[in-house]
Design an enzyme around this catalytic site. Structure first.
Site, PDB file in Angstrom:
ATOM      1  N   CYS A 247       4.022  -8.343  -4.539  1.00 37.11           N
ATOM      2  CA  CYS A 247       5.034  -7.975  -3.547  1.00 37.11           C
ATOM      3  C   CYS A 247       4.527  -8.513  -2.204  1.00 37.11           C
ATOM      4  CB  CYS A 247       5.324  -6.472  -3.541  1.00 37.11           C
ATOM      5  SG  CYS A 247       3.954  -5.392  -3.053  1.00 37.11           S
TER       6      CYS A 247
HETATM    7  C1  RB5 Z   1       9.129  -5.762   1.307  1.00 34.66           C
HETATM    8  O1  RB5 Z   1      10.094  -4.948   0.791  1.00 34.66           O
HETATM    9  C2  RB5 Z   1       7.783  -5.091   1.188  1.00 34.66           C
HETATM   10  O2  RB5 Z   1       7.854  -3.791   1.662  1.00 34.66           O
HETATM   11  C3  RB5 Z   1       7.300  -5.079  -0.253  1.00 34.66           C
HETATM   12  O3  RB5 Z   1       7.289  -6.375  -0.777  1.00 34.66           O
HETATM   13  C4  RB5 Z   1       5.892  -4.557  -0.464  1.00 34.66           C
HETATM   14  O4  RB5 Z   1       4.999  -5.156   0.393  1.00 34.66           O
HETATM   15  C5  RB5 Z   1       5.768  -3.096  -0.505  1.00 34.66           C
HETATM   16  O5  RB5 Z   1       4.674  -2.550  -0.687  1.00 34.66           O
END
Ligand code: RB5
Length: 156
Positions: free
Chosen positions: A70
């Site tokens: 993420c």
């Molecule tokens: C983006 O939504 C970001 O919040 C996500 O990719 C992640 O880093 C969350 O922990």
């Protein structure tokens, strides 16, 4: 027998995820890659949904491991760890990646596309593929203590 690995990301991690998925698909140590999405920046699926889908495949024995990306690598780890029997870590350095398997028997490695460069992420994944937990090691009882909390001890 090679690894069966689930990949997944949200749209903040899909760049790294796609590149790392290609790497895994071309590594002889990997038998199968199962991607649970997303496939592009336009897909706004929330990171917990992807992470839990991947973690459930690991918990069910449909895959050995998962690689989740993420923005930070944090949210996917938090979500994946909600699945009983799954141990997910966020790691962007060699020692942590090594210990995540050797000490913690973590099956899920999480990274942040906004945190780690792609080339370092690739090298870490290559190292990760050679790591295996030793159930006879002194770390085994500590991992069992984690499993005792989520009821997965008998499955470990
Ligand atoms: C983006 O939504 C970001 O919040 C996500 O990719 C992640 O880093 C969350 O922990």
């Amino acid at each position: 027998m090679g690894w069966k690995i689930v990949t997944g990301s949200d749209n903040a991690g899909v760049g790294h995820k796609s590149a790392l998925k290609d790497l895994l698909e071309n590594d002889p140590r990997v038998d199968e890659v199962i991607d649970v999405g997303v496939t592009g920046r336009e897909d706004g699926t929330y990171y917990p949904n992807v992470a839990v889908a991947a973690a459930e495949k690991v918990a069910a024995g449909e895959a050995d491991r998962a690689l989740l990306i993420c923005g930070t690598g944090l949210g996917v780890a938090i979500a994946a760890n909600k699945v009983s029997g799954v141990r997910a870590v966020t790691a962007h350095d060699l020692y942590s990646v090594q210990r995540s398997v050797l000490s913690n028997n973590a099956q899920v490695l999480c990274m942040g596309e906004r945190v780690v460069g792609l080339e370092l992420a690739k090298e870490l994944v290559k190292v990760w593929l050679d790591l295996e937990f030793d159930p006879e090691s002194s770390s085994a009882a500590k991992v069992d203590a984690i499993c005792a909390y989520d009821g997965s001890l008998d499955e470990a």
